[in-house]
Design a protein around this motif. Sequence first.
Motif, PDB file in Angstrom:
ATOM      1  N   CYS A 137       0.853  -1.189   0.000  1.00 23.61           N
ATOM      2  CA  CYS A 137       0.000   0.000   0.000  1.00 23.61           C
ATOM      3  C   CYS A 137       0.889   1.239   0.000  1.00 23.61           C
ATOM      4  CB  CYS A 137      -0.923  -0.003   1.223  1.00 23.61           C
ATOM      5  SG  CYS A 137      -1.894  -1.510   1.405  1.00 23.61           S
ATOM      6  N   PRO A 197     -13.684   9.025  -5.296  1.00 16.69           N
ATOM      7  CA  PRO A 197     -12.732   8.710  -4.219  1.00 16.69           C
ATOM      8  C   PRO A 197     -13.053   9.394  -2.900  1.00 16.69           C
ATOM      9  CG  PRO A 197     -11.588   9.308  -6.248  1.00 16.69           C
ATOM     10  CD  PRO A 197     -13.032   9.650  -6.452  1.00 16.69           C
ATOM     11  N   GLU A 204      -6.412   4.440   1.921  1.00 12.46           N
ATOM     12  CA  GLU A 204      -5.526   5.152   0.998  1.00 12.46           C
ATOM     13  C   GLU A 204      -4.500   5.900   1.844  1.00 12.46           C
ATOM     14  OE1 GLU A 204      -5.396   8.761  -2.300  1.00 12.46           O
ATOM     15  OE2 GLU A 204      -7.285   8.245  -1.313  1.00 12.46           O
ATOM     16  N   ARG A 205      -3.229   5.550   1.695  1.00 16.09           N
ATOM     17  CA  ARG A 205      -2.185   6.195   2.484  1.00 16.09           C
ATOM     18  C   ARG A 205      -1.845   7.542   1.881  1.00 16.09           C
ATOM     19  NH1 ARG A 205       2.843   2.670   3.524  1.00 16.09           N
ATOM     20  NH2 ARG A 205       3.071   4.229   5.156  1.00 16.09           N
ATOM     21  N   ARG A 206      -1.668   8.545   2.766  1.00 15.44           N
ATOM     22  CA  ARG A 206      -1.409   9.908   2.302  1.00 15.44           C
ATOM     23  C   ARG A 206       0.010  10.384   2.574  1.00 15.44           C
ATOM     24  NH1 ARG A 206      -6.140  12.077   0.364  1.00 15.44           N
ATOM     25  NH2 ARG A 206      -4.605  13.316  -0.767  1.00 15.44           N
ATOM     26  N   ARG A 218      -3.816   6.862  -7.888  1.00 11.33           N
ATOM     27  CA  ARG A 218      -4.152   6.477  -6.522  1.00 11.33           C
ATOM     28  C   ARG A 218      -4.048   4.962  -6.347  1.00 11.33           C
ATOM     29  NH1 ARG A 218      -7.387  10.383  -3.674  1.00 11.33           N
ATOM     30  NH2 ARG A 218      -7.743  12.241  -4.943  1.00 11.33           N
ATOM     31  N   LYS A 219      -3.553   4.550  -5.176  1.00  4.47           N
ATOM     32  CA  LYS A 219      -3.459   3.141  -4.824  1.00  4.47           C
ATOM     33  C   LYS A 219      -4.304   2.898  -3.575  1.00  4.47           C
ATOM     34  CE  LYS A 219      -0.289   2.018  -7.930  1.00  4.47           C
ATOM     35  NZ  LYS A 219      -0.506   1.026  -8.993  1.00  4.47           N
ATOM     36  N   TYR A 220      -5.107   1.853  -3.628  1.00  7.06           N
ATOM     37  CA  TYR A 220      -5.998   1.538  -2.517  1.00  7.06           C
ATOM     38  C   TYR A 220      -5.665   0.151  -1.974  1.00  7.06           C
ATOM     39  CZ  TYR A 220      -8.636   5.370  -4.589  1.00  7.06           C
ATOM     40  OH  TYR A 220      -9.005   6.578  -5.117  1.00  7.06           O
ATOM     41  N   LYS A 231       0.425   7.694  -1.589  1.00  3.06           N
ATOM     42  CA  LYS A 231      -0.030   8.352  -2.811  1.00  3.06           C
ATOM     43  C   LYS A 231       0.925   9.481  -3.182  1.00  3.06           C
ATOM     44  CE  LYS A 231      -3.703  11.241  -4.683  1.00  3.06           C
ATOM     45  NZ  LYS A 231      -2.791  12.364  -4.916  1.00  3.06           N
ATOM     46  N   TYR A 282      -9.730   6.444   5.069  1.00  7.37           N
ATOM     47  CA  TYR A 282     -10.284   5.088   5.061  1.00  7.37           C
ATOM     48  C   TYR A 282     -11.800   5.142   5.165  1.00  7.37           C
ATOM     49  CZ  TYR A 282     -11.027   5.408  10.150  1.00  7.37           C
ATOM     50  OH  TYR A 282     -11.450   5.768  11.399  1.00  7.37           O
TER      51      TYR A 282
END
Length: 797
Positions: free
Chosen positions: A374, A488, A450-452, A383-385, A377, A460
């Motif tokens: 994960c 999103p 989704e990590r920021r 974007r990666k989820y 971003k 989340y």
Amino acid sequence: MARRTRMFLTFPGVVVVCLHLLGGSMETANEVDPYKILGVTKSASQAEIKKVYKRLVREWHPDKNKNEGAEDMFIKITKSYEILSNEEKRTNYDRYGQTDDTQPYGHGHYGHRHDHFYFDESFFHFPFNNKGNREFADGKYALHFNQYVNDVVPDSYKRPYLIKITSDWCFSCIHIEPVWKEVVLELEALGVGIGVVDVGYERRLANHLGAHRTPSILGVINGKVTFFHYAVVKEHLRQFVEDLLPQRLVEKVTDRNDFQFLNSWHEQNKPHVLLFDQVPVVPLLYKLTAFAYKDYVQFGYVDQGLSETANLLKQFNINTYAPTMLVFKESTDKPADIIQAKGMKKQIIDEFITNNKFLLVPRLVNQKLFDELCPVKQFHRRRKYCVLLITGDEESYTIGNQAFLTFASTNTLEVVRFAYVYQRLQQSLCDILLKTKDSTPPPPQVFILERRNAAGKVLYKEVAGGWNGTDEDKQRLLDELERLQKDPSILNYDAMLPELNNEFASMFLIRWIYTAYDYLSEILDDILHNNWREMMPLLSLIFSALFILFGTVVVQAFSDSSEDGKSKPKAKEGTKAENGSPGSSSTSSRPPKKNFVEVTELTDITYTSNLVKLRPGHMNVVLVLTDATKNVLLSKFAKEVYSFTGSLTLHFSFLNVDKHSAWMETLLEFAQDAMQIDTEEDDCARHKIDYTGYVLALNGHKKYLCLFKPVYTGEEGGSSEEEGPGGATGGGKRSRSGSRDDHPPRRSTPRSRSTATLQIHHKLDRLGLWMERLMEGTLPRYYIPGWPGLDKITGPK
């Protein structure tokens, strides 16, 4: 003399040529003035001559100066230095203008063998004249100190390095050049790193590696240096590189252990790769690949020529005419991917393994795996989820976990990765997402993350209804993923996730045993292969350590016997120091005894020496307290940090927040990440924080801090909502809810006083675990531009 005469008569042409060459060299030598060539005066000292010589050698070296005549000038410089650096030759030149080489032919030195000659490359191929060899060895593989430290050492944890130590004037290096070149061409294609260190230019790196003679060959793996001590033969060097690799990288698989090997994917949390080949030994290329991907994949090897592997060949329909590689993930009956080629190349294998590094649904067992599955971003990336299932490892969760795996296997979205965690093993992460604090485990739940940023911030959304593996659960999750593609913004919650526990981390005792084994093996290797001159520093160190140890034991024995009569008073003093009395915990300079921890108060007087000008590598662990909590917290603090007092780089202090709350607020204001953890969105929230029980690890030299927040883990004294002033909390929000503003002071009854004392005592319950992470270097660090002043004292409120 008769024999010599016959030789002159037999080879008159050779004699004439030799005399002509000698005469030419005499004329050239007579025209050479070493003082003019080096540019020094006749009164120059040896240090000045040496300094000038080094500068001119670097300037005129044929490998760096491509001008015509650079090589001749380089020889003149070297010859001039030989004359002037030798006092006898220098005196002879100053008096007579002659050296041994400029004396007339037959002048008392007929038949004398000179120590230094400079041959033309058409007769002798020296390394400094052979342009092809220099270009092969130094041009492409030359290493510098910074390059070795920053590139080679980190990369050695993925592949071994073979390094040659050489120099321009190493005549013995000529003999190993053909073998070295052949070995380099072969091993580099397999993935082995190659390096060459020229002692003339990289003396610092050669000393760092422990190479004191040329030529030398050494290997570097996992940051450890191992010397090669055998004949320089291709087979020996190849075996040397193979011996550098750890044992049991590749497991031999037959019909007897194939099920056990493939079915261990769940325990090891890795895909398993099988290589089928007809050679009886594991190929070196496959071992190097296993070492490069040891953190991601488990490797096995099947020898097709054995009768014990016939069932495996039949089960997977293996073509015995070419090497075949299979990768297995959650399914042990059917491979997830397959590759077959007659000539397995490194690039093909790397691409195959890289595409199959993870299981379909891996378990998050450490922070490194979480970062790769994960990723954070990036503004220039899509974007990666991450779809995360929080579940348990008991048998009752098996059906739901298997249903989650089935759902993930049908996923076609490249931007979505599936993973799961066991709540029992990653409790801190699960508590934040589940928002529960009770001990009863909640039902399995699915989250979309989704990590920021790398600090742990995530957006989340919780998939409603929990997760039992039913068709309704799968449909709800599918609907949420479809909504996520369109909008999103449905991830409407944010949180700061802690760093994951490393579930596969080895115990301290095991790590210590491995380190001791490596150190002893290195000493044994030095004793067997090094000469006594090189062993003297090591032997001196060993005997010095034994002498100090023996002296310490003797002194301690005498001191213990002389202090038996005073043991009881000292025990009382130690008890007072542990309870945090001001006289014993602020300025004591005695070494730590059995139950004594030296704790210094951080004031404007001790602030500069204990923090601002703290030596590099040293840290000050500061406990934040008040006048009311001083005795209780100091006693608890001493017990928690006592096991770490043996470290010479740790210092312990306490800060009275009643006097210096402004300094505390200014410090956390600099540390923006810490403020995000500890404050509310409103501006006035930070003024309500109760800093009692906070612990700061301050690195004065590098200007960063690590923060410990008090955590209440005790069960006595009621629930956490009933905490009085300064009560311990599990996080920032609970700390604010337990502040003086939210709970008005009550009458000081004996019961309430004991309850408050008990809660304050529990604020440092997890300090020991935090100190272990501090020593390991795994805590988050908050860097600040400069230390605020401590000269201001907060007035009474």
